[in-house]
Design a protein around this motif. Structure first.
Motif, PDB file in Angstrom:
ATOM      1  N   UNK A 150     -48.449 -58.280 -60.497  1.00  0.00           N
ATOM      2  CA  UNK A 150     -48.193 -58.937 -62.451  1.00  0.00           C
ATOM      3  C   UNK A 150     -48.782 -57.502 -63.214  1.00  0.00           C
ATOM      4  N   UNK A 151     -48.926 -57.031 -64.429  1.00  0.00           N
ATOM      5  CA  UNK A 151     -49.816 -57.447 -65.200  1.00  0.00           C
ATOM      6  C   UNK A 151     -51.004 -57.921 -64.873  1.00  0.00           C
ATOM      7  N   UNK A 153     -52.347 -58.460 -68.031  1.00  0.00           N
ATOM      8  CA  UNK A 153     -52.567 -59.229 -69.313  1.00  0.00           C
ATOM      9  C   UNK A 153     -51.725 -60.588 -68.983  1.00  0.00           C
ATOM     10  N   UNK A 154     -50.554 -60.188 -67.972  1.00  0.00           N
ATOM     11  CA  UNK A 154     -50.058 -61.606 -67.609  1.00  0.00           C
ATOM     12  C   UNK A 154     -50.344 -62.786 -67.235  1.00  0.00           C
ATOM     13  N   UNK A 155     -50.974 -62.281 -66.258  1.00  0.00           N
ATOM     14  CA  UNK A 155     -52.179 -63.139 -65.176  1.00  0.00           C
ATOM     15  C   UNK A 155     -53.059 -63.926 -66.222  1.00  0.00           C
ATOM     16  N   UNK A 156     -53.758 -62.939 -67.588  1.00  0.00           N
ATOM     17  CA  UNK A 156     -55.096 -63.523 -68.039  1.00  0.00           C
ATOM     18  C   UNK A 156     -53.947 -64.832 -69.693  1.00  0.00           C
ATOM     19  N   UNK A 157     -52.966 -64.606 -69.502  1.00  0.00           N
ATOM     20  CA  UNK A 157     -52.768 -65.176 -70.320  1.00  0.00           C
ATOM     21  C   UNK A 157     -52.026 -66.195 -69.595  1.00  0.00           C
ATOM     22  N   UNK A 158     -51.364 -66.560 -68.811  1.00  0.00           N
ATOM     23  CA  UNK A 158     -51.446 -67.775 -67.296  1.00  0.00           C
ATOM     24  C   UNK A 158     -52.543 -68.964 -66.996  1.00  0.00           C
ATOM     25  N   UNK A 161     -53.707 -70.144 -70.850  1.00  0.00           N
ATOM     26  CA  UNK A 161     -52.910 -71.225 -71.560  1.00  0.00           C
ATOM     27  C   UNK A 161     -53.122 -72.110 -70.301  1.00  0.00           C
TER      28      UNK A 161
ATOM     29  N   UNK B   2     -38.489 -62.245 -60.584  1.00  0.00           N
ATOM     30  CA  UNK B   2     -38.981 -61.176 -61.769  1.00  0.00           C
ATOM     31  C   UNK B   2     -37.539 -60.920 -62.608  1.00  0.00           C
ATOM     32  N   UNK B  37     -45.198 -63.613 -74.280  1.00  0.00           N
ATOM     33  CA  UNK B  37     -46.054 -63.195 -73.786  1.00  0.00           C
ATOM     34  C   UNK B  37     -47.411 -64.533 -73.347  1.00  0.00           C
ATOM     35  N   UNK B  39     -46.650 -67.302 -73.100  1.00  0.00           N
ATOM     36  CA  UNK B  39     -46.511 -67.985 -71.415  1.00  0.00           C
ATOM     37  C   UNK B  39     -46.497 -67.863 -71.061  1.00  0.00           C
ATOM     38  N   UNK B  40     -47.240 -66.187 -70.973  1.00  0.00           N
ATOM     39  CA  UNK B  40     -47.067 -65.691 -69.611  1.00  0.00           C
ATOM     40  C   UNK B  40     -46.256 -65.003 -68.008  1.00  0.00           C
ATOM     41  N   UNK B  41     -45.021 -65.273 -69.551  1.00  0.00           N
ATOM     42  CA  UNK B  41     -44.046 -64.704 -68.811  1.00  0.00           C
ATOM     43  C   UNK B  41     -43.144 -63.270 -68.385  1.00  0.00           C
ATOM     44  N   UNK B  42     -44.226 -62.631 -69.551  1.00  0.00           N
ATOM     45  CA  UNK B  42     -43.804 -61.164 -69.376  1.00  0.00           C
ATOM     46  C   UNK B  42     -44.317 -60.522 -69.165  1.00  0.00           C
ATOM     47  N   UNK B  43     -43.258 -59.593 -68.630  1.00  0.00           N
ATOM     48  CA  UNK B  43     -44.255 -58.102 -68.057  1.00  0.00           C
ATOM     49  C   UNK B  43     -44.150 -56.991 -67.866  1.00  0.00           C
ATOM     50  N   UNK B  85     -41.202 -62.347 -66.093  1.00  0.00           N
ATOM     51  CA  UNK B  85     -41.603 -63.465 -64.596  1.00  0.00           C
ATOM     52  C   UNK B  85     -40.778 -64.481 -65.121  1.00  0.00           C
TER      53      UNK B  85
END
Lengths: 421, 120
Positions: A150-151, A153-158, A161, B2, B37, B39-43, B85
């Motif tokens: 995954x990118x 940014x996606x993990x950082x945001x998880x 949050x 995904x 963005x 929620x960390x769901x956007x890939x 995802x």
């Protein structure tokens, strides 16, 4: 090279200890977690170059504390009205230990407390996984992102949050008098998911994902050490060891999957099998039964057969029957049907699949079609089996599974026939 | 898991819209994107340029031919995608249902293949 690997291993070991120590002193899990990440990154760069400090844990605590001071000073300069954080926290300059100060051995419970915090019920599962790997596993956001494809940014945001949610939920870093069974079960489940993510990776995914397997085993070992009387913690560790033991035999170098019955058993890791079997045998005689223990016991029965034909399917069936009483899920029923077929013949197994057609959780699941295909093949109904393999191939979202299922279908269609079982 | 959410629309529909209607549409898109963005769901995501710029490439018997189009005569065209995802297929469908083009055209929710696998 070995110096870097040694540093990396030590940093992962120290990560939860340093974080626990900081949160214990200052509160503010989210800010401490950021500060510890920065300290770990600094150590990863500096230690291999200029040598490891005499007291690595003290070094990390000092550097992380300084990062927090800098951060808070910056915040204070910008918004001097926000004094609450300072009122609650002691003056960091007074309490941050010097680099050479001997820091008392951390309470082991910190790792467990952190794990339970990271697996808090208010967090969605993907956030629990990411936060656990970073805060307790000491992995960087970039490493986690690579492992999960995954990118960053996606993990950082998880992670951001998750920390915000913990704050909002008023989750505290504290050791309750006793852990609730639900909290421990949720934590073990997160470790199980991390393990699976790594274990199911095929060669096409690269080596990063395999790290997840060893990370999950490392954390499961820590949990088992901290909760030696918890049967399910021991069961999960045994399950991981016994499953990982098959790793070298489960796929070919080109990434194609080898079914259990066709694996080269001499390539299984005998040491891991012995350790897993010993652990699960000892645990089941002492602790109340649970699903991880039963799955580990089933894996141990498979592991003790030096040839697929020697597998004690009666014992596996008996274990599945107990497992189904504890967790009557469609996946357990599906696997039990295979054991039934091996003991009582394919028709008996096929009959057990029928109720699953009506279950919306499995009706369109590729595993149901794949198991049915396998049992039809056992029964000698090649045409029906080939059609079922094709159906399963269309339903799976896994490329290697699709390839395996298409191969089975093609083998039957060309009349060369599979040897089932 | 995904999922790729395929966005279908026809830009001709939106050409007749007032500024206000267009702003409302952009606001819907903006709020979903911000949520994904956060929620960390956007890939990843991409919007495709107008079909007027499309070129179609075919190779037959080793010979490559390139033609303009297809243009807007088709009722619905592939206009862009969101790669997400998320935890369940239901969540993917929920996101698709909130994307404004779903109200006028359609969204397609496609599971994305991965290279993990369990031996059977």
């Amino acid at each position: 090279m070995s110096g870097e690997t040694a540093t990396e291993g030590l940093l992962r070991e120290l990560a939860p200890q340093v974080l626990g120590s900081l949160v214990r002193r200052y509160g503010h899990f989210d800010e401490c977690e950021d500060a510890v990440q920065e300290a770990l990154l600094a150590a990863a760069v500096q230690w291999p170059a200029s040598g490891m400090p005499g007291n690595p844990r003290g070094w990390l605590i000092t550097v992380a504390s300084r990062r927090m001071i800098d951060q808070w000073r910056g915040d204070q300069a910008r918004r001097s009205r926000e004094v609450s954080a300072f009122e609650r926290a002691p003056d960091l300059r007074a309490v941050a230990p010097a680099a050479d100060e001997d820091v008392a051995a951390p309470p082991d419970d910190d790792t467990l407390t952190l794990l339970l915090l990271c697996c808090h019920p208010d967090l969605p599962e993907p956030s629990r996984i990411a936060l656990t790997l970073r805060a307790v596993g000491g992995l960087t956001t970039a490493e986690i992102a690579r492992a999960f494809l995954l990118p960053e940014a996606t993990i950082a945001q998880r992670i951001t949050r998750a920390k915000q949610r913990l704050k909002d939920a008023g989750a505290r870093f504290e050791t309750p008098p006793s852990w609730s069974d639900e909290a421990i079960a949720a934590m073990l489940h997160v470790l199980y998911l991390i393990f699976n993510e790594g274990y199911t990776a095929t060669s096409g995914d690269g080596l990063q994902r395999a790290d997840l397997t060893s990370e999950a085993i490392r954390l499961a070992r820590a949990v088992h050490r901290l909760l030696p009387d918890d049967g399910e913690a021991a069961g999960l560790l045994a399950l991981m060891l016994l499953t990982e033991a098959r790793h070298g035999a489960r796929s070919r170098p080109d990434g194609t999957l080898v079914p259990l019955s066709e694996q080269d058993r001499s390539a299984w890791d005998a040491g891991a099998i012995a350790a897993g079997t010993e652990l699960i045998t000892r645990t089941m005689s002492a602790a109340p039964l649970g699903p991880y223990q039963l799955q580990a016991a089933i894996a141990a029965v498979h592991a003790e057969a030096s040839r697929a034909g020697d597998t004690d399917w009666r014992q596996i069936l008996a274990l599945f029957q107990i497992l189904e009483r504890l967790t009557p899920t469609p996946v357990v029923r599906l696997n039990r049907a295979v054991a039934t077929a091996m003991v009582h013949g394919p028709q008996a197994g096929l009959a057990e699949l029928e109720p699953l057609d009506a279950d919306p959780r499995t009706a369109r699941h590729h595993r149901l079609a794949a198991v049915r295909a396998h049992l039809l093949e056992m029964a000698g109904q090649d045409a029906a089996a080939a059609a079922c393999y094709q159906h399963a191939a269309r339903l799976t979202t896994s490329l290697p599974e699709r390839r395996y299922l298409e191969d089975r279908a093609a083998r039957l269609a060309t009349g060369r026939g599979g040897t089932a079982g | 898991m995904k999922y790729m959410l395929l966005i279908y629309n026809n830009p001709a529909l939106y050409q007749g819209w007032s500024d206000q209607e267009r702003q409302a549409l952009f606001a819907d898109v903006g709020s979903i994107m911000a949520e994904l963005q956060e929620s960390g769901e956007l890939v990843s995501d991409a919007a495709l340029a107008d079909p007027a710029r499309t070129r179609t490439v075919r190779v037959r018997d080793g010979v490559t031919t390139t033609t303009d189009g297809p243009f807007a005569e088709a009722k619905e065209q592939f206009a862009g995608y969101l790669m997400i995802d998320c935890e369940t297929p239901e969540r993917a469908e929920e996101i698709a249902a909130r994307w404004p083009d779903a109200r006028y055209f359609a969204m397609e929710v496609r599971a994305v293949m991965h290279s993990s696998g369990t031996e059977m």
